[in-house]
Motif scaffolding. Structure first.
Motif, mmCIF file in Angstrom:
data_model
loop_
_atom_site.group_PDB
_atom_site.id
_atom_site.type_symbol
_atom_site.label_atom_id
_atom_site.label_comp_id
_atom_site.label_asym_id
_atom_site.label_seq_id
_atom_site.Cartn_x
_atom_site.Cartn_y
_atom_site.Cartn_z
ATOM 1 N N HIS A 1 0.823 -1.195 0.000
ATOM 2 C CA HIS A 1 0.000 0.000 0.000
ATOM 3 C C HIS A 1 0.866 1.257 0.000
ATOM 4 C CE1 HIS A 1 -3.481 -2.357 2.154
ATOM 5 N NE2 HIS A 1 -3.098 -2.919 1.024
ATOM 6 N N ALA A 2 0.246 2.383 -0.297
ATOM 7 C CA ALA A 2 0.913 3.664 -0.078
ATOM 8 C C ALA A 2 1.100 3.839 1.426
ATOM 9 C CB ALA A 2 0.072 4.800 -0.654
ATOM 10 N N GLY A 3 2.110 4.614 1.815
ATOM 11 C CA GLY A 3 2.371 4.802 3.234
ATOM 12 C C GLY A 3 3.292 3.731 3.777
ATOM 13 N N ALA A 4 3.042 3.323 5.035
ATOM 14 C CA ALA A 4 3.956 2.423 5.744
ATOM 15 C C ALA A 4 3.533 0.965 5.611
ATOM 16 C CB ALA A 4 4.011 2.816 7.219
ATOM 17 N N ASN A 5 4.483 0.123 5.174
ATOM 18 C CA ASN A 5 4.265 -1.311 5.033
ATOM 19 C C ASN A 5 5.273 -2.048 5.908
ATOM 20 O OD1 ASN A 5 2.432 -1.693 2.311
ATOM 21 N ND2 ASN A 5 3.771 0.099 2.156
ATOM 22 N N LEU A 6 4.784 -2.986 6.714
ATOM 23 C CA LEU A 6 5.649 -3.736 7.622
ATOM 24 C C LEU A 6 5.623 -5.211 7.243
ATOM 25 C CD1 LEU A 6 7.395 -4.042 10.148
ATOM 26 C CD2 LEU A 6 5.284 -4.239 11.488
#
Length: 393
Positions: free
Chosen positions: A22-27
């Motif tokens: 996704h856009a933003g933060a991916n963990l």
């Protein structure tokens, strides 16, 4: 710019894998050895055409398989582009953009990423080869056409060096050898000067964002500085060191013509040594990037924490420069198991800086190492199997 989807076939420990980002933060979280780094290695391959861990592409092909398939959908603004590469054990790799076959180097035109990894510590503490690799990867990220220039230069160095080695047995003074060597000199100079000028410009442009990034990470200004040690100047200045200071922040800009003349003069100065040793002694492949904190070399004087902060600040500076120049938007930021190396304060400050970019991909073995307060697209990895958990805060 962001990665929307990654598909893998017979890559590392993955027989098949599908990863949605996704856009933003991916963990991406999971115990060590489960395949987290393999995923981001595949993503970054599209930006640099090489692994940050191994030198041979064949090492990334699943054991027992003849080839690996990497396919990635990249979203840049309103446009999606599908990039694909096939890594072959035998024969050349094959690449495609939107289903059309292209030269591998074309992939770098469509995707840019900046990776932060434990291996980055070698940039500041390792040998010059690691710093040259950083410079070359940075040039490709900034200007994808540089991949062709670098590949051409490396080819010329190999062939010129092969000629020098054969000249030792054929006779150093052979007219045929010297005439052929002059042809390779011209090509070495042509490609080498282009790389040197691009590196000089890069070092100058990294100066301000490096200082800002280091202060943001550490909370103090330790005066981080970069400069180039260029082997072209060794022969001209007749010094005993292998390299001397070439391009430093604030140094006057040297014209292409002047640098070409300096390169040619340097080759003439070392001609005898090259024929004797069978080695190409002058050019970007012999240069180094000098790093300083508080006017002292980072290597040998900086603490472990300072060294890590310098390496991270260098990558942040590069991402900042690319972000300001790229019409495709932000580079994708990849943090591969970096938080485990940092204290809590540096973790939080690093995440605060990189969260400003359109997409951040983080891998971690221990979820507690990851800063809190963000909404994460969470993916769990266990023995090469991916479980998508979606967004959580």
């Amino acid at each position: 710019m962001r990665v929307a989807h990654l598909s893998l076939g017979d890559f590392r420990n993955y027989k098949a894998a599908e990863l949605e980002l996704h856009a933003g933060a991916n963990l991406i979280v999971g115990r060590n050895g489960q395949g987290k780094t393999n995923l981001v290695e595949a993503i970054s391959y599209f930006a640099t055409l090489r692994s940050h861990r191994v030198s041979a592409d064949s090492a990334m092909i699943r054991a027992g398989s003849p080839a690996a398939i990497l396919r990635m959908r990249v979203a840049a603004g309103e446009r999606d582009v599908v990039l694909e590469t096939q890594l072959n054990r035998v024969g050349a790799n094959r690449s495609q953009v939107n289903g059309n076959q292209v030269r591998a180097r074309e992939l770098t035109r469509w995707f840019t990423s900046v990776m932060f990894a434990p291996e980055d510590l070698s940039i500041v503490r390792g040998d010059p080869a690691g710093r040259r690799r950083f410079l070359d990867d940075a040039l490709i990220a900034r200007l994808p056409v540089a991949s062709g220039v670098i590949a051409d230069y490396e080819r010329v160095v190999r062939q010129r060096t092969s000629l020098l080695k054969s000249a030792r047995s054929a006779g150093r003074g052979s007219a045929a050898v010297l005439a052929t060597l002059e042809v390779w000199d011209d090509q070495l100079i042509e490609h080498g000067v282009r790389i040197m000028l691009a590196r000089q410009e890069l070092v100058r442009d990294l100066e301000a964002p490096l200082a800002a990034a280091y202060t943001a990470l550490v909370g103090e200004d330790h005066g981080p500085r970069l400069s180039l040690n260029e082997s072209v100047h060794e022969a001209q200045r007749e010094v005993s060191r292998e390299t001397v200071r070439g391009s430093a922040p604030g140094a006057p800009i040297v014209s292409r013509e002047t640098l070409t003349d300096q390169f040619r003069d340097a080759l003439l100065q070392v001609r005898g040594k090259e024929l004797e040793r069978g080695v190409t002694l002058v050019g970007p492949h012999r240069d180094d990037l000098e790093l300083e904190l508080n006017r002292l070399p980072v290597r040998g004087y900086a603490s472990h924490g300072e060294s890590w902060s310098f390496a991270l600040a260098l990558k942040i500076a590069l991402a900042t420069v690319i972000r300001e120049e790229s019409p495709a938007g932000d580079p994708v930021i990849i943090l591969d198991d970096v938080f485990a190396e940092l204290d809590r304060g540096r973790r939080e400050r690093l995440m605060a800086v990189v969260s400003e970019f359109e997409q951040v991909i983080v891998t971690a073995a221990v979820e507690g190492d990851v800063p809190e307060g963000l909404s994460w697209n969470r993916i769990e990895v266990a023995a090469g199997e991916l479980t998508q958990r979606g967004d959580d805060g």
